[in-house]
Enzyme design. Structure first.
Site, PDB file in Angstrom:
ATOM      1  N   HIS A 270       0.846  -1.202   0.000  1.00  0.00           N
ATOM      2  CA  HIS A 270       0.000   0.000   0.000  1.00  0.00           C
ATOM      3  C   HIS A 270       0.877   1.246   0.000  1.00  0.00           C
ATOM      4  O   HIS A 270       1.710   1.406   0.896  1.00  0.00           O
ATOM      5  CB  HIS A 270      -0.905   0.018   1.224  1.00  0.00           C
ATOM      6  CG  HIS A 270      -1.932  -1.072   1.216  1.00  0.00           C
ATOM      7  ND1 HIS A 270      -3.214  -0.880   0.745  1.00  0.00           N
ATOM      8  CD2 HIS A 270      -1.869  -2.368   1.598  1.00  0.00           C
ATOM      9  CE1 HIS A 270      -3.900  -2.013   0.852  1.00  0.00           C
ATOM     10  NE2 HIS A 270      -3.109  -2.938   1.368  1.00  0.00           N
TER      11      HIS A 270
ATOM     12  N   GLU B 298      -8.753 -12.115   5.968  1.00  0.00           N
ATOM     13  CA  GLU B 298      -7.789 -11.506   6.881  1.00  0.00           C
ATOM     14  C   GLU B 298      -8.504 -11.336   8.222  1.00  0.00           C
ATOM     15  O   GLU B 298      -8.145 -11.959   9.213  1.00  0.00           O
ATOM     16  CB  GLU B 298      -7.328 -10.158   6.301  1.00  0.00           C
ATOM     17  CG  GLU B 298      -6.264  -9.444   7.104  1.00  0.00           C
ATOM     18  CD  GLU B 298      -5.935  -8.064   6.514  1.00  0.00           C
ATOM     19  OE1 GLU B 298      -6.727  -7.534   5.714  1.00  0.00           O
ATOM     20  OE2 GLU B 298      -4.879  -7.508   6.890  1.00  0.00           O
TER      21      GLU B 298
HETATM   22 ZN   LIG Z   1      -3.406  -4.887   2.241  1.00  0.00          ZN
END
Ligand SMILES: [Zn+2]
Length: 362
Positions: A18, A204
């Site tokens: 990111h 996640e």
């Molecule tokens: Zn990520």
């Protein structure tokens, strides 16, 4: 014995990074001072520590809080261009041959930039970085789960309009909790109808259901993390005794999993490295790859992530080579770029290390 120096030297591939999670602390401070933006510290070390402490709280929601600080200094074209160029320079230092960089353009509009200006500033910086270092890149545009379906569709259209200009895929990021990807079906349908590529953060903070939905409802070609796919398996150690249809599908269709070890421990997606499913997946021939997610928040680099994998999962250089080549095969870059990186950089780089290593140690 694989040393840190060897790991640093080997050519690498980053698929899950990111832009707003990799900013240099020094850059945040300079940009904040330029625009009078409040930040938690003006000392680079203290600021970096602040990000790590904030990230390491076993919750994806809390992990994501630091992004409001990095995004605050990324609201001008100059800042976006600089941070993008620096990201590529930082990859070069780690001997990354190819990197996919992602960010959500809708988070960078606070000072009135439009989405096209934002994407173009990032592409200028990434290209300048590539020219200076030779690191190849692909840009992934993220929609945010908590934003409206109109917003995600707009980002999907933006991504497609910049295909062949550096944008290679569309992603959906942000807190999984209460924000299922199927709410953004129009965006995914748009991407699929235009033969473009999709990766989705899934498995996640949420379980099998979220990966299932990402692949079968939204059409993801790759999965970000996929940590909780292990819930679809019965296993002892690294031996799988039984697999559900989803895990079987992911393995049989060679769906790449973009795994990020440090980040997964910090968000609580996995309780510890010993219990992280990377090794279970790898030993059972899933298409696993290793990435950093957010070097700033997670206090990591791609070299460090490979070191962790070597230490905790007993990987050899041959394993690292296989994982790296698999990562490049899984990249969203055009086929010719993938072949070029594999044959011009990855294979020669590993051949060199191999020639310098005792064959028994490879
Ligand atoms: Zn990520």
């Amino acid at each position: 014995m694989i040393t840190k120096e060897m790991i640093k030297k080997i050519p690498k591939v980053e698929l899950h990074y990111h832009l707003d999670g990799g900013v240099r602390p020094e850059t945040i401070i300079e940009l904040a001072e330029l625009d009078n933006i409040e930040i938690p510290s003006h000392d680079p070390k203290e600021l970096a520590d602040w990000f790590h402490r904030g990230a390491d709280r076993k919750s994806l929601g809390l992990y994501l809080e630091g992004f409001s600080v990095t995004c605050a200094v990324m609201q001008t074209k100059e800042a976006i261009e600089r941070i993008s160029r620096e990201a590529i320079e930082d990859f070069a230092k780690e001997n990354v041959a190819y990197a996919e960089i992602r960010f959500a353009p809708t988070l960078l509009t606070d000072k009135g930039l439009n989405l096209e200006e934002i994407v173009e500033a990032a592409l200028r910086g990434l290209k300048a970085g590539r020219e200076a270092t030779g690191v190849e890149f692909g840009l992934i545009l993220c929609a945010m789960r908590h934003e409206s379906p109109d917003n995600s569709l707009q980002v999907a259209e933006l991504a497609v309009s910049y295909r062949n200009k550096g944008v290679v895929a569309f992603d959906i990021a942000g807190d999984e909790n209460g924000h299922p990807p199927k709410a953004h079906l129009a965006a995914f349908q748009y991407i699929r109808n235009r033969n473009f590529s999709i990766t989705i953060h899934a498995g996640e903070a949420f379980g099998v259901e979220s990966i299932w939905q990402a692949i079968q409802t939204c059409g993801a070609h790759r999965i970000g993390h996929g940590t909780r796919l292990q819930e679809d398996m019965v296993y002892k150690g690294t031996r799988i005794e039984n697999m559900g249809s989803l895990a079987t599908f992911v393995r049989d269709k060679r769906i790449p999993l973009e795994m990020c070890l440090s980040s997964n421990i910090q968000t609580g997606a996995a309780p510890s490295l010993d219990e992280h499913p990377f090794n279970l997946y790898y030993r059972n021939n899933f298409r696993v790859t290793l990435s950093t997610d957010n070097p700033l928040m997670s206090d990591t680099t791609l070299s460090k992530e490979l070191e962790l994998a070597v230490t905790y999962f007993n990987l050899t250089l041959r394993d690292l080579e296989k994982i790296t080549i698999n990562a490049m095969k899984s990249a969203f870059a055009p086929y010719e770029t993938r072949l070029k990186v594999i044959y011009d950089t990855l294979k020669p780089g590993y051949a060199k290390i191999k020639s310098e290593t005792n064959p028994n140690d490879y």
